[in-house]
Design a protein around this motif. Structure first.
Motif, PDB file in Angstrom:
ATOM      1  N   GLY A 155       0.806  -1.214   0.000  1.00  0.00           N
ATOM      2  CA  GLY A 155       0.000   0.000   0.000  1.00  0.00           C
ATOM      3  C   GLY A 155       0.839   1.264   0.000  1.00  0.00           C
ATOM      4  O   GLY A 155       0.346   2.345  -0.326  1.00  0.00           O
ATOM      5  N   ALA A 156       2.121   1.129   0.345  1.00  0.00           N
ATOM      6  CA  ALA A 156       3.006   2.287   0.301  1.00  0.00           C
ATOM      7  C   ALA A 156       3.171   2.816  -1.116  1.00  0.00           C
ATOM      8  O   ALA A 156       3.567   3.970  -1.312  1.00  0.00           O
ATOM      9  N   GLY A 157       2.851   1.987  -2.112  1.00  0.00           N
ATOM     10  CA  GLY A 157       2.950   2.407  -3.502  1.00  0.00           C
ATOM     11  C   GLY A 157       1.637   2.894  -4.077  1.00  0.00           C
ATOM     12  O   GLY A 157       1.483   2.943  -5.298  1.00  0.00           O
ATOM     13  N   SER A 158       0.695   3.271  -3.218  1.00  0.00           N
ATOM     14  CA  SER A 158      -0.614   3.740  -3.691  1.00  0.00           C
ATOM     15  C   SER A 158      -0.951   5.083  -3.059  1.00  0.00           C
ATOM     16  O   SER A 158      -0.381   5.482  -2.044  1.00  0.00           O
ATOM     17  N   HIS A 159      -1.925   5.767  -3.651  1.00  0.00           N
ATOM     18  CA  HIS A 159      -2.466   6.973  -3.033  1.00  0.00           C
ATOM     19  C   HIS A 159      -3.573   6.630  -2.046  1.00  0.00           C
ATOM     20  O   HIS A 159      -3.942   7.456  -1.219  1.00  0.00           O
ATOM     21  N   ALA A 160      -4.118   5.413  -2.145  1.00  0.00           N
ATOM     22  CA  ALA A 160      -5.326   5.074  -1.410  1.00  0.00           C
ATOM     23  C   ALA A 160      -5.066   4.539  -0.011  1.00  0.00           C
ATOM     24  O   ALA A 160      -5.957   4.583   0.835  1.00  0.00           O
TER      25      ALA A 160
END
Length: 254
Positions: A155-160
């Motif tokens: 999730g560190a690679g997402s905006h969400a």
């Protein structure tokens, strides 16, 4: 729905031969637990590590899990080629590829302060390692009736992601975040390219997982709770989702 209801044994055999999976970076942590849970569905699981002896020790007590007898550094084309040859010699097939190998994140680096040489090394593992393994093993996967590729993301690679998203954390762990965002992008374009084939490609975030001593005290959950989402993506039915980003069986925006 209980986690084990998401697991399936429907593809445990293909044409009378055990469905075969390969997991990179699986001598410990989330990769090893995914191997254990995937083997419980009847899949023959081969695991790899940079040190094949560690892979052998990890696989030894787990029924249905075998080590691939090569030292696999996913950044090394020669090592990847040797792994493909060893896989063909041992199993002669591949139905599931789980790109789990990843560099340990540096929680302190930032975009402005990062050592770009070190950042390039992380990208070589987290992005190009998965890319290299996919290219090398795609011919075997195309020969499968039900091929699956799962990239283990974050999730560190997402905006969400509400805790560790790209705009959060004050920009810390920048290299890790960028590499995982790139892995999401790679998954999307690969899935688009393979949309008219049986190869189903997705990326799964296992959540914050206790892969190091003391991590559970920092809010990380045990590997047993994080692995089922990866196993689910590896055993999707033929009409399953493609090119998605998931955590715990649910889609995430990125």
């Amino acid at each position: 729905m209980p986690q084990n209801e998401h697991l399936t044994t429907s593809r445990a055999t293909v044409s009378g031969t055990a469905t075969t999976a390969l997991i990179t970076g699986a001598a410990r942590g989330i990769g090893l637990e995914v191997a254990r849970q995937l083997a419980l569905t009847g899949v023959r699981v081969l695991i790899t590590a940079r040190d094949s002896r560690q892979a052998a020790e990890a696989a030894s007590p787990i029924e249905g899990v075998e080590p691939l007898p090569v030292d696999l550094d996913v950044t090394d084309p020669t090592a990847v080629e040797a792994a493909v040859e060893a896989l063909i010699a041992r199993a002669g097939r591949l139905d599931i590829l789980i790109n789990n190998a990843a560099a340990s994140p540096d929680r302190t680096d930032t975009a402005t302060g990062a050592d770009l040489g070190a950042a390039a090394d992380v990208l070589q593992v987290n992005l190009f390692g998965a890319w290299r393994m996919t290219q090398a093993l795609l011919p075997l996967l195309r020969a499968s009736d039900h091929p699956r590729i799962v990239n283990v993301g974050s999730g560190a690679g997402s905006h969400a992601d509400e805790r560790f998203g790209l705009s959060l954390m004050g920009g810390s762990a920048a290299t890790h975040a960028v590499s995982k965002a790139a892995l999401n992008a790679f998954t999307a374009v690969l899935a688009a390219e393979l949309a008219d084939t049986p190869v189903i490609v997705n990326v799964v975030c296992p959540g914050v997982t206790a892969t190091a001593p003391g991590a559970e005290h920092l809010g990380a959950r045990p590997v047993e709770a994080s692995a089922p989402g990866v196993v689910w993506a590896a055993t999707l039915p033929d009409d399953g989702p493609r090119g998605g980003f998931f955590r715990d069986f649910h889609p995430l925006c990125w």
